[in-house]
Motif scaffolding. Structure first.
Motif, PDB file in Angstrom:
ATOM      1  N   ALA A 380       0.832  -1.209   0.000  1.00  0.00           N
ATOM      2  CA  ALA A 380       0.000   0.000   0.000  1.00  0.00           C
ATOM      3  C   ALA A 380       0.865   1.257   0.000  1.00  0.00           C
ATOM      4  O   ALA A 380       0.554   2.247  -0.693  1.00  0.00           O
ATOM      5  N   MET A 381       1.959   1.226   0.759  1.00  0.00           N
ATOM      6  CA  MET A 381       2.856   2.398   0.765  1.00  0.00           C
ATOM      7  C   MET A 381       3.509   2.596  -0.603  1.00  0.00           C
ATOM      8  O   MET A 381       3.664   3.732  -1.072  1.00  0.00           O
ATOM      9  N   GLY A 382       3.878   1.476  -1.257  1.00  0.00           N
ATOM     10  CA  GLY A 382       4.435   1.601  -2.603  1.00  0.00           C
ATOM     11  C   GLY A 382       3.414   2.107  -3.604  1.00  0.00           C
ATOM     12  O   GLY A 382       3.740   2.903  -4.506  1.00  0.00           O
ATOM     13  N   LEU A 383       2.159   1.663  -3.440  1.00  0.00           N
ATOM     14  CA  LEU A 383       1.102   2.113  -4.354  1.00  0.00           C
ATOM     15  C   LEU A 383       0.840   3.605  -4.203  1.00  0.00           C
ATOM     16  O   LEU A 383       0.519   4.279  -5.192  1.00  0.00           O
ATOM     17  N   ILE A 384       0.962   4.130  -2.993  1.00  0.00           N
ATOM     18  CA  ILE A 384       0.764   5.572  -2.799  1.00  0.00           C
ATOM     19  C   ILE A 384       1.731   6.360  -3.686  1.00  0.00           C
ATOM     20  O   ILE A 384       1.347   7.334  -4.342  1.00  0.00           O
ATOM     21  N   GLY A 385       2.985   5.910  -3.723  1.00  0.00           N
ATOM     22  CA  GLY A 385       3.962   6.608  -4.563  1.00  0.00           C
ATOM     23  C   GLY A 385       3.617   6.548  -6.035  1.00  0.00           C
ATOM     24  O   GLY A 385       3.695   7.565  -6.750  1.00  0.00           O
ATOM     25  N   VAL A 386       3.187   5.368  -6.521  1.00  0.00           N
ATOM     26  CA  VAL A 386       2.832   5.241  -7.943  1.00  0.00           C
ATOM     27  C   VAL A 386       1.598   6.067  -8.266  1.00  0.00           C
ATOM     28  O   VAL A 386       1.535   6.765  -9.299  1.00  0.00           O
ATOM     29  N   ALA A 387       0.576   6.012  -7.400  1.00  0.00           N
ATOM     30  CA  ALA A 387      -0.663   6.762  -7.646  1.00  0.00           C
ATOM     31  C   ALA A 387      -0.404   8.265  -7.649  1.00  0.00           C
ATOM     32  O   ALA A 387      -0.954   9.014  -8.475  1.00  0.00           O
ATOM     33  N   ILE A 388       0.424   8.731  -6.739  1.00  0.00           N
ATOM     34  CA  ILE A 388       0.744  10.159  -6.686  1.00  0.00           C
ATOM     35  C   ILE A 388       1.516  10.589  -7.925  1.00  0.00           C
ATOM     36  O   ILE A 388       1.281  11.676  -8.475  1.00  0.00           O
ATOM     37  N   ASN A 389       2.411   9.730  -8.388  1.00  0.00           N
ATOM     38  CA  ASN A 389       3.172  10.089  -9.597  1.00  0.00           C
ATOM     39  C   ASN A 389       2.250  10.296 -10.791  1.00  0.00           C
ATOM     40  O   ASN A 389       2.383  11.272 -11.541  1.00  0.00           O
ATOM     41  N   ASP A 390       1.303   9.370 -10.989  1.00  0.00           N
ATOM     42  CA  ASP A 390       0.366   9.527 -12.112  1.00  0.00           C
ATOM     43  C   ASP A 390      -0.458  10.797 -11.967  1.00  0.00           C
ATOM     44  O   ASP A 390      -0.693  11.528 -12.951  1.00  0.00           O
ATOM     45  N   SER A 391      -0.923  11.057 -10.754  1.00  0.00           N
ATOM     46  CA  SER A 391      -1.758  12.242 -10.547  1.00  0.00           C
ATOM     47  C   SER A 391      -0.954  13.527 -10.707  1.00  0.00           C
ATOM     48  O   SER A 391      -1.478  14.538 -11.200  1.00  0.00           O
ATOM     49  N   ILE A 392       0.304  13.497 -10.296  1.00  0.00           N
ATOM     50  CA  ILE A 392       1.149  14.687 -10.459  1.00  0.00           C
ATOM     51  C   ILE A 392       1.369  14.986 -11.939  1.00  0.00           C
ATOM     52  O   ILE A 392       1.381  16.155 -12.358  1.00  0.00           O
ATOM     53  N   VAL A 393       1.535  13.942 -12.759  1.00  0.00           N
ATOM     54  CA  VAL A 393       1.706  14.143 -14.202  1.00  0.00           C
ATOM     55  C   VAL A 393       0.491  14.867 -14.781  1.00  0.00           C
ATOM     56  O   VAL A 393       0.617  15.839 -15.546  1.00  0.00           O
ATOM     57  N   HIS A 422       0.854   8.767 -21.172  1.00  0.00           N
ATOM     58  CA  HIS A 422       1.937   8.543 -20.210  1.00  0.00           C
ATOM     59  C   HIS A 422       1.432   7.780 -18.986  1.00  0.00           C
ATOM     60  O   HIS A 422       2.114   6.893 -18.460  1.00  0.00           O
ATOM     61  N   VAL A 423       0.224   8.111 -18.532  1.00  0.00           N
ATOM     62  CA  VAL A 423      -0.333   7.458 -17.339  1.00  0.00           C
ATOM     63  C   VAL A 423      -0.575   5.979 -17.619  1.00  0.00           C
ATOM     64  O   VAL A 423      -0.201   5.102 -16.816  1.00  0.00           O
ATOM     65  N   PHE A 424      -1.205   5.674 -18.762  1.00  0.00           N
ATOM     66  CA  PHE A 424      -1.505   4.273 -19.065  1.00  0.00           C
ATOM     67  C   PHE A 424      -0.235   3.458 -19.294  1.00  0.00           C
ATOM     68  O   PHE A 424      -0.138   2.304 -18.861  1.00  0.00           O
ATOM     69  N   SER A 425       0.741   4.028 -19.970  1.00  0.00           N
ATOM     70  CA  SER A 425       1.986   3.287 -20.220  1.00  0.00           C
ATOM     71  C   SER A 425       2.715   3.006 -18.905  1.00  0.00           C
ATOM     72  O   SER A 425       3.243   1.905 -18.691  1.00  0.00           O
ATOM     73  N   THR A 426       2.736   3.987 -17.996  1.00  0.00           N
ATOM     74  CA  THR A 426       3.363   3.769 -16.687  1.00  0.00           C
ATOM     75  C   THR A 426       2.647   2.682 -15.913  1.00  0.00           C
ATOM     76  O   THR A 426       3.268   1.800 -15.296  1.00  0.00           O
ATOM     77  N   SER A 427       1.313   2.709 -15.939  1.00  0.00           N
ATOM     78  CA  SER A 427       0.528   1.721 -15.188  1.00  0.00           C
ATOM     79  C   SER A 427       0.710   0.317 -15.753  1.00  0.00           C
ATOM     80  O   SER A 427       0.872  -0.655 -15.002  1.00  0.00           O
ATOM     81  N   LEU A 428       0.682   0.194 -17.073  1.00  0.00           N
ATOM     82  CA  LEU A 428       0.814  -1.131 -17.685  1.00  0.00           C
ATOM     83  C   LEU A 428       2.185  -1.736 -17.414  1.00  0.00           C
ATOM     84  O   LEU A 428       2.303  -2.940 -17.130  1.00  0.00           O
ATOM     85  N   THR A 429       3.234  -0.935 -17.506  1.00  0.00           N
ATOM     86  CA  THR A 429       4.577  -1.463 -17.233  1.00  0.00           C
ATOM     87  C   THR A 429       4.723  -1.861 -15.767  1.00  0.00           C
ATOM     88  O   THR A 429       5.380  -2.866 -15.450  1.00  0.00           O
TER      89      THR A 429
END
Length: 498
Positions: A380-393, A422-429
């Motif tokens: 969950a802590m790792g997901l917070i970082g990924v989710a914030i990165n997408d939202s910041i973009v 960019h968001v979808f490519s980051t999420s899929l990878t």
């Protein structure tokens, strides 16, 4: 949905290690000799090797095995009543079933010993998965109250063995001396005790030379005349009036002896420990135990305190350590977001995304069917970082566009459509990167991988829907307030000129 599902998730804070090894401990009576323990361990080794999944069994008699895993601790040394076996399997697959089968086979074949077949666990070490610490002053009452907890624990399913630190104790023969008879035979308490010591413990009768060392020779009654209470009772003791049978001097009774008075935090304690079948979640058994004690109306008397230990106590300690670190990280994260966007409102939007990401991680774990534990929290802590990165973009792209920054809907849609690549490519990878850990199975890595990979899908939707929507609402409200403030300033200026 994730937070609702989290309340129904089973808890397993420290998952077992995915290894092709496990431990088996053997505890005999404290008076057992090391020869008896060795023979029992060799018999257990034959039983284990008869299993088609077992390749090797390494025995350690009188002490623990060497520390071959990071959280193993040495609890027994120079203990003739203890043995431990390291069982090597042909692979880590379905090791839980092997542990359960060997536990049942060894319990049936070796009833004279407490056999504990245990998987190798992750996390900080603990003596037993389920523990209840009972504090108090009076040893007899402490033992009696602890027996109530022990009885409730033995009635639960999936519990293999139960033991207490204040159990019945080692057997001891106590002589109730008839003082009148002893005086008639010319002896007393001290004389009888000295005669028994010489007969049973022995007295030095000489010495012998072995190499360069002189060894004392102790003389006592042979084992064939002292192996039972009846034989001890028939011993003849030397008195002033001649030889007298011990049975004529008094009565022998078998009583338990408390060899060690356990203390914890400088208080007397009776610790009741429950050991579980492999694959059983300690949290579920603990909840069943507490429910059973409530059902029976159990309540610690005044002056006595019942405390939960074992896996639950270690879990609470680990969660406290994580919470202490998380508070500092949240402050640093909030400060960096405010400085990045120069806006508390934009930082609040990103903070809301991080909060919702926790629910997404919990929902993904619940759908997968994994228990809630340490790796779920890390995921969950790792997901917070990924989710914030997408939202910041997405949010940074909206802030850079002149029309979208003031809440224009068409401009916002255009920016989101362009940033979604960019968001979808980051999420899929990200999801593809964690897929091997999910497919590999086991109890350690899948909760982490599922929490991040499954939550990323929901975080992507948040980044392209919730974030632009909140940004548009906030931007329009800022524009409206600025327009009202400007209108008020113009009215005030007009009035002053008039």
């Amino acid at each position: 949905l994730g937070f609702i599902a989290a309340s129904r998730l089973p808890e397993q804070f420290f998952p077992p290690a995915d290894r092709d090894q496990f431990n088996v401990q053997f505890m005999l009576a404290p008076t057992s000799s090391i020869e008896v323990t060795r023979d029992l361990a060799l018999r257990a080794r034959e039983i284990a090797l008869a299993h088609d999944r077992v390749k090797r069994v390494h025995l350690f008699v009188g002490e623990n095995s060497p520390k071959y895993y990071y959280n193993l601790v040495e609890t027994q040394k120079n203990a003739p009543f203890f043995a431990q076996a390291l069982v090597q399997l042909d692979g880590p697959e379905d090791s839980v079933a092997v542990v359960r089968e060997l536990q049942a086979a060894l319990d049936a074949a070796l009833p004279q010993a407490v056999v504990l077949a245990q998987q190798i666990e992750q996390g900080p070490p603990f003596d037993a998965p389920v523990e209840m610490h009972l504090y108090g002053a009076d040893l007899r009452r402490l033992r009696a109250i602890g027996d109530e907890v022990r009885l409730a624990l033995t009635q639960l399913p999936n519990v293999t063995h139960v033991r207490s630190s204040l159990d019945g104790g080692a057997p001891k023969l106590r002589l109730k001396l008839d003082e009148e008879t002893a005086r008639l035979t010319g002896t007393d308490n001290v004389g009888v005790a000295e005669a028994l010591r010489e007969s049973l413990t022995g007295t030095t009768g000489g010495s012998m030379i072995e190499a360069t060392e002189e060894l004392p020779v102790r003389v006592r009654v042979g084992d064939q005349f002292r192996s039972s209470a009846r034989q001890v009772e028939s011993l003849s003791l030397a008195t002033a009036e001649g030889w007298t049978n011990l049975a004529a001097l008094g009565d022998l009774e078998l009583v338990p002896e408390t060899a060690v008075i356990a203390h914890r935090n400088r208080r007397r304690v009776n610790t009741t420990q429950g050991f579980l079948e492999a694959g059983t979640l300690p949290s579920e058994v603990l909840n069943e135990l507490l429910a059973k004690l409530d059902e029976q109306g159990f309540e610690a008397p005044e002056g006595y305190e019942l405390e939960v230990g074992g896996e639950s106590a270690k879990r609470d300690e680990a969660v406290g350590n994580l919470a202490g670190s998380a508070a500092l990280l949240l402050v640093l994260m909030a400060a960096s977001l405010v400085l990045t966007f120069n806006s508390f409102r934009m930082a609040a939007i990103i903070g809301l995304v991080g909060f919702l990401a926790i629910g997404l991680a919990l929902l993904a774990v619940a759908v997968y069917g994994a228990p809630f534990g340490f790796m779920t929290i890390v995921g969950a802590m790792g997901l917070i970082g990924v989710a914030i990165n997408d939202s910041i973009v997405v949010l940074a792209a909206l802030r850079e566009d002149k029309k979208a920054s003031v809440g224009d809907i068409e401009a916002t849609v255009h920016i989101v459509r362009r940033a979604s690549r960019h968001v979808f490519s980051t999420s899929l990878t990200t999801m593809a990167g964690f897929a091997p850990l999910i497919l590999a199975g086991g109890a350690f890595w899948p909760p982490l991988a599922v929490a991040i990979a499954g939550g990323v899908a929901g975080a992507t939707l948040i980044a392209i829907t919730l974030v632009p929507g909140l940004h548009a609402v906030v931007a329009r409200s800022v524009v409206r307030r600025a327009a009202r403030r400007q209108a008020c300033d113009q009215v005030a200026l007009t009035g002053s000129l008039a």
